[in-house]
Design a protein around this motif. Structure first.
Motif, PDB file in Angstrom:
ATOM      1  N   ALA A 203       1.387   5.471  16.116  1.00 56.90           N
ATOM      2  CA  ALA A 203       2.137   4.414  16.811  1.00 56.90           C
ATOM      3  C   ALA A 203       3.377   4.000  16.025  1.00 56.90           C
ATOM      4  CB  ALA A 203       1.241   3.197  17.033  1.00 56.90           C
ATOM      5  N   TYR A 204       3.382   4.260  14.714  1.00 60.32           N
ATOM      6  CA  TYR A 204       4.531   3.855  13.905  1.00 60.32           C
ATOM      7  C   TYR A 204       5.679   4.866  13.946  1.00 60.32           C
ATOM      8  CZ  TYR A 204       1.773   0.067  11.937  1.00 60.32           C
ATOM      9  OH  TYR A 204       1.032  -1.066  11.775  1.00 60.32           O
ATOM     10  N   GLY A 205       5.379   6.111  14.376  1.00 58.52           N
ATOM     11  CA  GLY A 205       6.417   7.148  14.369  1.00 58.52           C
ATOM     12  C   GLY A 205       7.665   6.753  15.153  1.00 58.52           C
ATOM     13  N   PRO A 206       7.500   6.339  16.431  1.00 62.22           N
ATOM     14  CA  PRO A 206       8.701   5.974  17.211  1.00 62.22           C
ATOM     15  C   PRO A 206       9.452   4.788  16.614  1.00 62.22           C
ATOM     16  CG  PRO A 206       6.783   6.277  18.640  1.00 62.22           C
ATOM     17  CD  PRO A 206       6.286   6.343  17.234  1.00 62.22           C
ATOM     18  N   ILE A 207       8.722   3.844  16.007  1.00 63.13           N
ATOM     19  CA  ILE A 207       9.411   2.685  15.408  1.00 63.13           C
ATOM     20  C   ILE A 207      10.270   3.155  14.238  1.00 63.13           C
ATOM     21  CG2 ILE A 207       9.122   0.433  14.286  1.00 63.13           C
ATOM     22  CD1 ILE A 207       6.445   0.150  15.713  1.00 63.13           C
ATOM     23  N   ALA A 208       9.681   3.968  13.368  1.00 61.61           N
ATOM     24  CA  ALA A 208      10.431   4.455  12.200  1.00 61.61           C
ATOM     25  C   ALA A 208      11.674   5.235  12.644  1.00 61.61           C
ATOM     26  CB  ALA A 208       9.523   5.319  11.329  1.00 61.61           C
ATOM     27  N   ARG A 209      11.470   6.099  13.654  1.00 60.51           N
ATOM     28  CA  ARG A 209      12.596   6.938  14.103  1.00 60.51           C
ATOM     29  C   ARG A 209      13.660   6.115  14.827  1.00 60.51           C
ATOM     30  NH1 ARG A 209       8.562  10.386  15.406  1.00 60.51           N
ATOM     31  NH2 ARG A 209       8.473   9.692  17.567  1.00 60.51           N
ATOM     32  N   ASN A 210      13.214   5.344  15.826  1.00 59.98           N
ATOM     33  CA  ASN A 210      14.183   4.649  16.681  1.00 59.98           C
ATOM     34  C   ASN A 210      14.869   3.483  15.981  1.00 59.98           C
ATOM     35  OD1 ASN A 210      13.321   6.435  18.578  1.00 59.98           O
ATOM     36  ND2 ASN A 210      11.911   4.997  19.579  1.00 59.98           N
ATOM     37  N   ARG A 211      14.110   2.816  15.112  1.00 58.77           N
ATOM     38  CA  ARG A 211      14.690   1.646  14.427  1.00 58.77           C
ATOM     39  C   ARG A 211      15.251   1.993  13.064  1.00 58.77           C
ATOM     40  NH1 ARG A 211      15.378  -2.776  17.772  1.00 58.77           N
ATOM     41  NH2 ARG A 211      13.686  -2.825  19.272  1.00 58.77           N
ATOM     42  N   ARG A 212      15.144   3.238  12.670  1.00 61.22           N
ATOM     43  CA  ARG A 212      15.672   3.700  11.381  1.00 61.22           C
ATOM     44  C   ARG A 212      15.107   2.852  10.242  1.00 61.22           C
ATOM     45  NH1 ARG A 212      17.022   8.139  10.813  1.00 61.22           N
ATOM     46  NH2 ARG A 212      18.459   7.677   9.113  1.00 61.22           N
ATOM     47  N   VAL A 213      13.765   2.842  10.149  1.00 61.43           N
ATOM     48  CA  VAL A 213      13.136   2.026   9.107  1.00 61.43           C
ATOM     49  C   VAL A 213      11.953   2.803   8.511  1.00 61.43           C
ATOM     50  CG1 VAL A 213      11.617   0.827  10.779  1.00 61.43           C
ATOM     51  CG2 VAL A 213      12.148  -0.274   8.638  1.00 61.43           C
ATOM     52  N   PRO A 214      11.865   2.889   7.168  1.00 62.52           N
ATOM     53  CA  PRO A 214      10.698   3.533   6.568  1.00 62.52           C
ATOM     54  C   PRO A 214       9.460   2.645   6.686  1.00 62.52           C
ATOM     55  CG  PRO A 214      12.269   2.870   4.855  1.00 62.52           C
ATOM     56  CD  PRO A 214      12.889   2.532   6.172  1.00 62.52           C
ATOM     57  N   ILE A 215       8.326   3.274   6.975  1.00 56.16           N
ATOM     58  CA  ILE A 215       7.059   2.541   7.085  1.00 56.16           C
ATOM     59  C   ILE A 215       6.036   3.289   6.230  1.00 56.16           C
ATOM     60  CG2 ILE A 215       5.222   1.762   8.644  1.00 56.16           C
ATOM     61  CD1 ILE A 215       7.285   1.721  10.915  1.00 56.16           C
ATOM     62  N   VAL A 216       5.464   2.590   5.265  1.00 55.64           N
ATOM     63  CA  VAL A 216       4.480   3.217   4.377  1.00 55.64           C
ATOM     64  C   VAL A 216       3.126   2.538   4.594  1.00 55.64           C
ATOM     65  CG1 VAL A 216       3.858   3.773   2.004  1.00 55.64           C
ATOM     66  CG2 VAL A 216       6.276   3.747   2.685  1.00 55.64           C
ATOM     67  N   VAL A 217       2.170   3.291   5.092  1.00 51.95           N
ATOM     68  CA  VAL A 217       0.803   2.770   5.260  1.00 51.95           C
ATOM     69  C   VAL A 217       0.214   2.597   3.866  1.00 51.95           C
ATOM     70  CG1 VAL A 217      -1.469   3.250   6.207  1.00 51.95           C
ATOM     71  CG2 VAL A 217       0.582   3.977   7.452  1.00 51.95           C
ATOM     72  N   THR A 218      -0.224   1.375   3.557  1.00 50.47           N
ATOM     73  CA  THR A 218      -0.530   1.017   2.171  1.00 50.47           C
ATOM     74  C   THR A 218      -1.875   0.296   2.074  1.00 50.47           C
ATOM     75  OG1 THR A 218       1.851   0.749   1.821  1.00 50.47           O
ATOM     76  CG2 THR A 218       0.422  -0.198   0.152  1.00 50.47           C
ATOM     77  N   GLY A 219      -2.564   0.524   0.951  1.00 45.60           N
ATOM     78  CA  GLY A 219      -3.837  -0.154   0.694  1.00 45.60           C
ATOM     79  C   GLY A 219      -3.649  -1.548   0.119  1.00 45.60           C
ATOM     80  N   PHE A 220      -4.684  -2.052  -0.507  1.00 42.27           N
ATOM     81  CA  PHE A 220      -4.739  -3.480  -0.816  1.00 42.27           C
ATOM     82  C   PHE A 220      -4.885  -3.812  -2.295  1.00 42.27           C
ATOM     83  CE2 PHE A 220      -6.015  -2.551   3.392  1.00 42.27           C
ATOM     84  CZ  PHE A 220      -5.318  -3.475   4.148  1.00 42.27           C
ATOM     85  N   GLU A 221      -5.113  -2.804  -3.112  1.00 42.49           N
ATOM     86  CA  GLU A 221      -5.240  -3.047  -4.547  1.00 42.49           C
ATOM     87  C   GLU A 221      -3.853  -3.015  -5.191  1.00 42.49           C
ATOM     88  OE1 GLU A 221      -7.874  -4.014  -6.138  1.00 42.49           O
ATOM     89  OE2 GLU A 221      -9.063  -3.944  -4.311  1.00 42.49           O
ATOM     90  N   PRO A 222      -3.714  -3.590  -6.399  1.00 43.32           N
ATOM     91  CA  PRO A 222      -2.385  -3.665  -7.017  1.00 43.32           C
ATOM     92  C   PRO A 222      -1.682  -2.306  -7.112  1.00 43.32           C
ATOM     93  CG  PRO A 222      -3.902  -5.072  -8.199  1.00 43.32           C
ATOM     94  CD  PRO A 222      -4.722  -4.358  -7.171  1.00 43.32           C
ATOM     95  N   LEU A 223      -2.431  -1.265  -7.533  1.00 44.86           N
ATOM     96  CA  LEU A 223      -1.756   0.037  -7.659  1.00 44.86           C
ATOM     97  C   LEU A 223      -1.403   0.619  -6.298  1.00 44.86           C
ATOM     98  CD1 LEU A 223      -3.507   1.826 -10.650  1.00 44.86           C
ATOM     99  CD2 LEU A 223      -1.641   0.192 -10.621  1.00 44.86           C
ATOM    100  N   ASP A 224      -2.239   0.355  -5.284  1.00 40.24           N
ATOM    101  CA  ASP A 224      -1.878   0.770  -3.919  1.00 40.24           C
ATOM    102  C   ASP A 224      -0.527   0.170  -3.546  1.00 40.24           C
ATOM    103  OD1 ASP A 224      -4.237   2.178  -3.221  1.00 40.24           O
ATOM    104  OD2 ASP A 224      -5.260   0.306  -2.743  1.00 40.24           O
ATOM    105  N   LEU A 225      -0.417  -1.120  -3.764  1.00 39.56           N
ATOM    106  CA  LEU A 225       0.782  -1.834  -3.309  1.00 39.56           C
ATOM    107  C   LEU A 225       2.017  -1.395  -4.084  1.00 39.56           C
ATOM    108  CD1 LEU A 225      -1.122  -5.137  -2.805  1.00 39.56           C
ATOM    109  CD2 LEU A 225       0.304  -4.089  -1.039  1.00 39.56           C
ATOM    110  N   LEU A 226       1.867  -1.235  -5.396  1.00 39.07           N
ATOM    111  CA  LEU A 226       3.028  -0.787  -6.180  1.00 39.07           C
ATOM    112  C   LEU A 226       3.431   0.635  -5.790  1.00 39.07           C
ATOM    113  CD1 LEU A 226       2.029  -2.312  -9.623  1.00 39.07           C
ATOM    114  CD2 LEU A 226       4.005  -2.960  -8.226  1.00 39.07           C
TER     115      LEU A 226
END
Ligand code: SF4
Length: 370
Positions: A203-226
């Motif tokens: 579902a994020y593919g069209p948003i990233a492409r059409n809105r020209r924005v990077p989207i990184v699916v990310t976890g919840f621990e400090p190293l995930d987030l960094l």
């Protein structure tokens, strides 16, 4: 706790922060969408490890915060109906509607019960067949499958005294709305890993492409987030606008097909209002035509109340990343976790509660203790 500790190592966090600083050549603004991620960022001071010019904004991913006061007013109306039992999650009972919270309704004699899982409502309904049991269903794509399972199991069991007050919302339309706002400052997103565990990443593919924005699916621990921030910054610096998956140890591209099927069976997508934000097109779930018998709004003939927010509370701006909690004039003055004016201070995933708990509130407590 080995599994968690591995994602909290101070040395590794420092190395990621240094890698981010090396990658950044100009100012960028990234939004983490999920309230759970906001809490981890503030709790571990990750935002303070970032180089100057790299800003994090907090998004609307707190389910309690975005549940409209009008829905809470309807839940209170159910709770005050003789013979009814209103069930919901713990955080929801403290959030104020127009005329108080579900806890206040309980104090006035309403039967309000806190559940840990939507499926627990089945046991409540079976134990009290002469009562009308209503589950107040809130949350994002993460909790919607369990609500769908509740409906399917209630149907299979032939339970006639169970219904739902559905107030589920969806993340991708909220991201679209943030990006479409004329004053948008967000240039990249960290998408919530647990949402994608269910819905997948497509579902994020069209948003990233059409809105020209990077989207990184990310976890919840400090190293995930960094690591997620590092991946997002590298995309921004390279001019790439893709969906990347930092949380691949949990998120598969297709998500959880069984959970998605249950949601698609029970719900349809509708336009709903988000607390503090207003209506977002095609951003919520309602029971589909086959399951309207489980709709508490119909069963109790609930009117849609007109609910006004507290005029002092700037929750809408906080949820859209326009302002940070401590920029609210009421923050830590008139509004504290003990006396909240708005949902972001009530919810365990709210940005205002995160700042108060891990930053200013802790500092104030230390000052008082000398
Ligand atoms: S500090 Fe309180 S009043 Fe201000 S935005 Fe947050 S919840 Fe609302």
């Amino acid at each position: 706790m080995k599994y968690v500790d591995e994602y909290r190592t101070a040395d590794a966090a420092k190395r990621y922060a240094e890698a981010i600083a090396r990658a950044v050549t100009r100012p960028w603004t990234i939004m983490e969408v999920c309230g759970g991620q906001t809490h981890a960022i503030v709790r571990f001071g990750l935002d303070q490890m970032l180089p100057p010019g790299l800003s994090l904004l907090h998004g609307p991913g707190c389910p309690v915060c975005v549940t409209p006061a009008a829905a809470i007013d309807q839940a209170i109306a159910v709770a005050m109906t003789p013979g009814a039992i209103l069930c919901s999650f713990g955080d929801m009972v403290r959030v104020p509607g127009t005329g108080g919270s579900l806890l206040d309704a309980r104090a006035r004699g309403g039967d309000v019960r806190v559940l840990y899982s939507p499926l627990d409502a089945l046991a409540v309904a079976r134990a009290a067949p002469e009562r009308e049991v209503v589950f107040f269903a809130v949350g994002f794509e993460t909790t919607a499958p369990a609500t769908a399972m509740l409906v399917l199991q209630a149907e299979r069991a032939g339970l006639r005294n169970l219904s739902l007050l559905v107030s589920h919302v969806l993340v991708p339309p909220a991201i679209e709305a943030i990006l479409a706002a004329p004053d948008n400052r967000v240039q990249g997103f960290l998408a919530a890993g647990h949402v994608c565990t269910v819905m997948g990443v497509e579902a994020y593919g069209p948003i990233a492409r059409n809105r020209r924005v990077p989207i990184v699916v990310t976890g919840f621990e400090p190293l995930d987030l960094l690591q997620g921030i590092h991946m997002c910054v590298r995309q921004l610096e390279a001019g790439r606008c893709e969906v990347e998956n930092q949380y691949s140890r949990t998120v598969r591209p297709e998500g959880n097909p069984a959970a998605r099927r249950a949601v698609d069976t029970v719900f349809e997508i509708v336009t709903v209002s988000w607390r503090g934000i207003g209506a977002i097109a095609q951003s919520g779930l309602a029971l589909s035509r086959d399951y309207t018998a489980f709709d508490a709004r119909g069963r109790f003939a609930l009117q849609k109340p007109i609910a006004a927010e507290d005029p002092i509370c700037i929750a809408g701006d906080v949820l859209r990343g326009r302002r940070l909690p401590h920029q609210c004039p009421a923050y830590a003055v008139r509004c504290t976790p003990d006396h909240p004016l708005g949902a972001p201070m009530v919810s365990s995933e709210g940005a205002c509660a995160a700042y108060f708990r891990y930053r200013d509130g802790a500092a104030a407590a230390r000052a008082v203790q000398g």
